[in-house]
Design an enzyme around this catalytic site. Sequence first.
Site, mmCIF file in Angstrom:
data_model
loop_
_atom_site.group_PDB
_atom_site.id
_atom_site.type_symbol
_atom_site.label_atom_id
_atom_site.label_comp_id
_atom_site.label_asym_id
_atom_site.label_seq_id
_atom_site.Cartn_x
_atom_site.Cartn_y
_atom_site.Cartn_z
ATOM 1 N NE ARG A 64 -1.948 0.989 3.614
ATOM 2 C CZ ARG A 64 -2.397 0.303 4.676
ATOM 3 N NH1 ARG A 64 -3.373 -0.649 4.677
ATOM 4 N NH2 ARG A 64 -1.536 0.413 5.846
ATOM 5 C CE1 TYR A 117 -14.364 14.791 -13.200
ATOM 6 C CE2 TYR A 117 -13.728 14.389 -10.710
ATOM 7 C CZ TYR A 117 -14.110 14.124 -12.027
ATOM 8 O OH TYR A 117 -14.440 12.397 -12.401
ATOM 9 C CG ASP A 189 -8.055 18.478 -11.952
ATOM 10 O OD1 ASP A 189 -7.105 18.046 -12.693
ATOM 11 O OD2 ASP A 189 -8.790 17.845 -11.428
ATOM 12 C CE LYS A 214 -11.279 11.454 -16.754
ATOM 13 N NZ LYS A 214 -11.416 12.715 -15.909
HETATM 14 C C1 LIG Z 1 -11.942 12.749 -14.833
HETATM 15 C C2 LIG Z 1 -11.199 13.717 -13.767
HETATM 16 C C3 LIG Z 1 -10.625 13.364 -12.363
HETATM 17 C C4 LIG Z 1 -10.842 12.391 -11.657
HETATM 18 O O1 LIG Z 1 -10.319 11.262 -12.172
HETATM 19 P P1 LIG Z 1 -10.769 9.707 -11.748
HETATM 20 O O2 LIG Z 1 -9.547 9.146 -12.328
HETATM 21 O O3 LIG Z 1 -12.056 9.689 -12.887
HETATM 22 O O4 LIG Z 1 -10.966 9.651 -10.352
HETATM 23 C C5 LIG Z 1 -10.121 14.614 -11.834
HETATM 24 N N1 LIG Z 1 -10.123 16.058 -12.443
HETATM 25 C C6 LIG Z 1 -10.540 16.011 -13.747
HETATM 26 C C7 LIG Z 1 -10.438 17.442 -14.369
HETATM 27 C C8 LIG Z 1 -11.346 15.109 -14.407
HETATM 28 O O5 LIG Z 1 -11.737 15.139 -15.737
#
Ligand SMILES: *Cc1c(COP(=O)(O)O)cnc(C)c1O
Length: 398
Positions: A64, A117, A189, A214
């Site tokens: 972990r 988000y 982010d 992504k």
């Molecule tokens: C999809 C997304 C996230 C979250 O990511 P996950 O892996 O789906 O939890 C965070 N920030 C943005 C801008 C996103 O588009």
Amino acid sequence: MTDLSAYRRDTQILHAGRDPDANHGVVNPPVYHCSTVIFQSLDELLETRRDRASGAYVGFTYGREGTVTTRAFEDAVTLLEGGYRAVVTSCGLGAICASLTAFLSAGDHLLIVDSLYGPARAFCEDFLRKFGVEITYYPPSIGAGIEALMRPNTKVVYIESPGSLTFEITDVPAITSICRARGITTIMDNTWSSPVCFQPLKHGVDVSINAATKYISGHSDLMLGIAVCTEEAFVPVKKTASGSGYCGGPDDVYMALRGLRTLPLRMRQHQANATRVATWLQDRPEVARVMYPALPGDPGHEIWKRDFTGASGLFGIVLNACTDAQFAAMLDHMKLFRLGYSWGGYESLCVPTYPSDLRSAEAWEAPGPSLRLHVGLEDVEDLIADLEAGFARLAAAA
Ligand SMILES: *Cc1c(COP(=O)(O)O)cnc(C)c1O
């Protein structure tokens, strides 16, 4: 591993986090499936306790807490974003939650961008408020005006630029210079940009978050998050992430590292395709507004040009007023822009968006429904034909 600092980005990205000479010449690092780590002696076990107590986090103690595989991925992304070290989490939202809770306690004040988000906003409302954190949403265009919203107990400023769904650009250096002077932690982010198009830590941010789900992984087949940290931010984020149970699965981490190798190439094609599609959409009578900072004339274009080194394939559009039946006629039969959440894979996607549900600092005004398009790596003329056929169905349903 050789020192990669003298190389340019595209070269670095191919070599970061791997060392074939230490691995029988095999090009890619092996996948370590691991919970238990065996210690050779009591002293070696005690050394790992000292390692954690000092905040060094050099050794491996337990699955972990990180493995050889996660370290390789963390090192690679850290190199690309110019950080001290990074922390892998089970998904992007996990990296957001761990980073926020690392720096916030009951009675602290959080300033957070209004265009963030949606699930991150829900975490603030449903969890942080419950634990006594004060929250103020600021308009994405605020810039240096953020200082007027600061309180003596402001601990964290959270940035997302461009914002989710509406894609406003925030002046990151204007905000981070104020936060630095006041000792306020900034978290950003960076998922829209990926490490290729923006490097938050080079603009004064303390923690940069990527949903590796992504663009980094790039194939719509895994969930993973990563937070790249400054030296001061690393231990709080690391402790909070592993203390809250966030860890990435070894195969997902391996796949993300593999995706990273082609990231610059993919990002250049996403940007080229998205720019062509967005420019085409601008001239369509069905479209009221295109929200893509890479387009000249977009409200965020000048700051984007100043700070970013590229754009991704994700943007928004607002349609002119139409009926629900017309909107459904368009979306129900798209052949390439299929309806689905997430983005950053090789394929094009589309979802309806409802920005007014996620705004509190400013009202969201639009004449008709909104869409988010992810422009993939298909031939761009096929993508335009798909949208054109969609608009024909929309008109026919009037
Ligand atoms: C999809 C997304 C996230 C979250 O990511 P996950 O892996 O789906 O939890 C965070 N920030 C943005 C801008 C996103 O588009």
